[in-house]
Structures are given as C-alpha cells and as structure tokens.
Design a protein around this motif. Structure first.
Motif, short mmCIF file in Angstrom:
data_model
loop_
_atom_site.label_atom_id
_atom_site.label_comp_id
_atom_site.label_asym_id
_atom_site.label_seq_id
_atom_site.Cartn_x
_atom_site.Cartn_y
_atom_site.Cartn_z
N GLY A 10 0.83 -1.20 0.00
CA GLY A 10 0.00 0.00 0.00
C GLY A 10 0.87 1.25 0.00
N LEU A 11 1.24 1.73 -1.19
CA LEU A 11 2.08 2.91 -1.32
C LEU A 11 1.22 4.13 -1.62
CD1 LEU A 11 4.90 1.36 -3.56
CD2 LEU A 11 4.76 1.44 -1.06
N SER A 12 1.63 5.28 -1.12
CA SER A 12 0.88 6.52 -1.35
C SER A 12 1.22 7.09 -2.72
CB SER A 12 1.23 7.55 -0.28
OG SER A 12 0.85 7.09 0.99
N GLN A 13 0.19 7.37 -3.50
CA GLN A 13 0.38 7.89 -4.86
C GLN A 13 1.15 9.21 -4.82
OE1 GLN A 13 -3.16 8.02 -7.16
NE2 GLN A 13 -2.12 8.72 -8.99
N GLY A 14 2.10 9.34 -5.75
CA GLY A 14 2.89 10.56 -5.86
C GLY A 14 4.15 10.56 -5.02
N LYS A 15 4.33 9.57 -4.15
CA LYS A 15 5.54 9.48 -3.32
C LYS A 15 6.55 8.54 -3.96
CE LYS A 15 3.82 10.71 1.19
NZ LYS A 15 3.90 10.41 2.61
N ARG A 32 10.84 -8.35 -10.55
CA ARG A 32 10.01 -7.72 -11.59
C ARG A 32 8.91 -6.90 -10.94
NH1 ARG A 32 9.32 -12.69 -12.26
NH2 ARG A 32 7.07 -12.58 -12.36
N PHE A 33 8.50 -5.87 -11.65
CA PHE A 33 7.40 -5.03 -11.19
C PHE A 33 6.27 -5.11 -12.21
CE2 PHE A 33 11.13 -3.19 -9.26
CZ PHE A 33 10.71 -2.88 -7.99
N GLU A 34 5.04 -4.98 -11.73
CA GLU A 34 3.88 -4.86 -12.61
C GLU A 34 3.09 -3.66 -12.14
OE1 GLU A 34 1.61 -8.46 -12.87
OE2 GLU A 34 3.41 -9.67 -12.89
N PRO A 35 2.71 -2.73 -12.99
CA PRO A 35 3.02 -2.73 -14.41
C PRO A 35 4.52 -2.56 -14.64
CG PRO A 35 2.02 -0.65 -13.81
CD PRO A 35 1.98 -1.52 -12.59
N ALA A 57 5.32 5.70 -6.84
CA ALA A 57 3.97 5.15 -6.67
C ALA A 57 2.98 5.94 -7.51
CB ALA A 57 3.59 5.18 -5.20
N ASP A 58 2.94 5.64 -8.81
CA ASP A 58 1.99 6.28 -9.71
C ASP A 58 0.66 5.55 -9.69
OD1 ASP A 58 4.10 7.92 -10.45
OD2 ASP A 58 4.64 6.65 -12.14
N LYS A 59 0.73 4.22 -9.60
CA LYS A 59 -0.44 3.35 -9.62
C LYS A 59 -0.17 2.22 -8.64
CE LYS A 59 -0.85 3.96 -14.60
NZ LYS A 59 -0.79 3.31 -15.89
#
Length: 82
Positions: A10-15, A32-35, A57-59
């Motif tokens: 649970g990451l805060s968007q924009g951080k 690996r990361f998704e997306p 953390a964009d999405k």
C-alpha cells in the motif's frame, strides 16, 4: 525459494520509495514489477548483497521476486519512503 515474494504494498500515490532486497543462499532471483517499467527488472544474486530499486507510486505496484532455476536460500525485503 519456491514461493518467492509476490506483494502489492500500500504505497501513497505521488511518493517515491526505495525497495531494499537481499537474497542469501546460492543461485539468483529475478525481481520484476507490474506494471512493468523500463529498467525495473533485475537479477538479484543470492550472495547476501543488498539490491536497491527506486519506486514511484503512480499506480498500484505489484512486486514479484522468483528464485532462479536451482536457487536455494531466503529472500528478505523492505520498503522505505524517501
């Protein structure tokens, strides 16, 4: 390492965050990361070295770490806000 790590923190968007990942044992693991974003996949040697990756953390981000063929040992991870 048959289970690996599969998480959606649970990451805060924009951080921005730093993922610290270590594998201890033998062989290697694949991060690996998704997306998927260019340059974010990495091979992690299971020699006790810490691998760091910045995360924006964009999405919703899913982190997958799977052991390579014949890899044995443990994987630990930590995420810190920057």
């Amino acid at each position: 390492m048959t289970d690996g790590i599969h998480t959606e923190p649970g990451l805060s968007q924009g951080k921005t965050y730093r993922l610290n990942l270590v594998c201890a044992g033998s062989g290697s693991a694949q991060l690996r990361f998704e997306p998927a974003k260019a340059g974010t996949a990495a091979t992690v040697p299971c020699d006790g070295s810490v691998v760091q990756q910045r995360i924006a953390a964009d999405k919703l981000v899913r982190i997958n770490v799977d052991g390579g063929s014949g890899a044995t040992g443990v994987i630990a991870w930590q995420i810190n806000a920057l």
